[in-house]
Each structure stands twice: as C-alpha cells, then as structure tokens.
Design an enzyme around this catalytic site. Sequence first.
Site, PDB file in Angstrom:
ATOM      1  N   ASN A  72      37.675  49.674  41.647  1.00  0.00           N
ATOM      2  CA  ASN A  72      37.595  49.979  42.638  1.00  0.00           C
ATOM      3  C   ASN A  72      38.190  51.423  43.388  1.00  0.00           C
ATOM      4  OD1 ASN A  72      37.759  47.437  44.042  1.00  0.00           O
ATOM      5  ND2 ASN A  72      39.545  47.275  44.701  1.00  0.00           N
ATOM      6  N   ASP A  97      28.168  42.593  40.290  1.00  0.00           N
ATOM      7  CA  ASP A  97      28.408  41.497  40.512  1.00  0.00           C
ATOM      8  C   ASP A  97      28.498  41.270  42.150  1.00  0.00           C
ATOM      9  OD1 ASP A  97      31.242  42.500  40.661  1.00  0.00           O
ATOM     10  OD2 ASP A  97      31.819  40.387  41.216  1.00  0.00           O
ATOM     11  N   ASN A 118      34.335  46.390  47.134  1.00  0.00           N
ATOM     12  CA  ASN A 118      34.932  47.563  47.234  1.00  0.00           C
ATOM     13  C   ASN A 118      34.575  48.493  45.585  1.00  0.00           C
ATOM     14  OD1 ASN A 118      36.278  46.789  49.269  1.00  0.00           O
ATOM     15  ND2 ASN A 118      37.812  44.910  47.593  1.00  0.00           N
TER      16      ASN A 118
END
Length: 195
Positions: A72, A97, A118
């Site tokens: 993140n 992913d 994110n």
Amino acid sequence: MDTNQWLVVGLGNPGPDYASNRHNVGQMVLAELADRARAPFKSHKTNSMVAEGRTGLEGPRLILAKPNSFMNLSGGPVAALLRFYKIEPERLIVVHDELDIPFDRLKIKKGGGAGGHNGVRDIISAIGTGDFVRVRVGVGRPPGRQASADFVLRDFGSAERAVLPNILTDAADAVESIARDGLTAAQLRFHTVAE
C-alpha cells in the site's frame, strides 16, 4: 542515457512471510525476468531491490524493481525510481495481482484508475498520473465469504502452485513483449492466448 529502457515494478510485500502470497505474484514475475537476464537484485537507494538487464542481446533495457515498502506504500519507491533513472511514466510497467481476473489468466492495460488495488492507487497518487502500463496477473476471487484482503495474503493452493510457473512465464513474456513489440502487439498476443 539509454532511451530504449523501461522501469518494470513488481508489487508485493517485503520479507519471507509474504514471499509466496497471491499478493506477491508481481514480485514472482520479476524474479523470472531477472533469472532470464542473469541479473541479480541489489539494494538501491530508492528503497527498492533493483536488477538491470536486456530482453535479448540488443533488446530494450529493463530496470526491474521490487519496492521494499509494503504494497500500500509502493508509490514512494516508484516515484524515486522514475526520478533516479529519468524515465517517464509511459515507460513504466507495473506487474500486480488482480482479483477480477480468473487465476491463470493475465490482462495488459494502459492508464485508468486503480481498480480497487491499493498498491496501484498509491503509485498513481505518488507520480500524479495513471498513464502507465499494468500487467494484471489473475488470482481470482476468494471462495465463499472469505475477505479479499485475507485471500490475497495467503499462499497459492497446491493445485494453483502446479500451474503457477506457466503463469509466471507468460507474464514475463508479456513484459518483454510490451518493451520489445509495443503495447498493442502484446495485448493481441496475450489476450488471445488467455481466451
């Protein structure tokens, strides 16, 4: 400065506890690319591990980078890498992913929003644009009512692990094709294969 170069970033989380998680498939693809180029990863001042190599003897130069930050917080290292290597965002490929693509498929796209990812969101925020290429490696949706966050932070299952080397090879091929042949040619090749 080499004008035929690309920054390729594999997203994931640092450390051995996360290494085999679905969320780290981007970094697994970079390991495949580094093996092909016989380029070891080395610590870099951009808070990343970096390996440099070419796609073939005369092909484009690839700067392969795995941020040392958590997923993140990928934006800071990516922005620093772009500045350090003097690379524009349109020559950035982010491998990550993707829950909305079935396991064993991949999709290539340029631009757009974060799509709920994110790590991609933080990169867009840090570099001020979403105008970069993404190689989205499908991990599928979680089974039943399992939370997405829990699902991506688990290792691939045994049946998935049997197929995973093929997926990593395809994703690495896709990165090389984008750099060598261009985005449209890569999309035609890999989206057709995935159908």
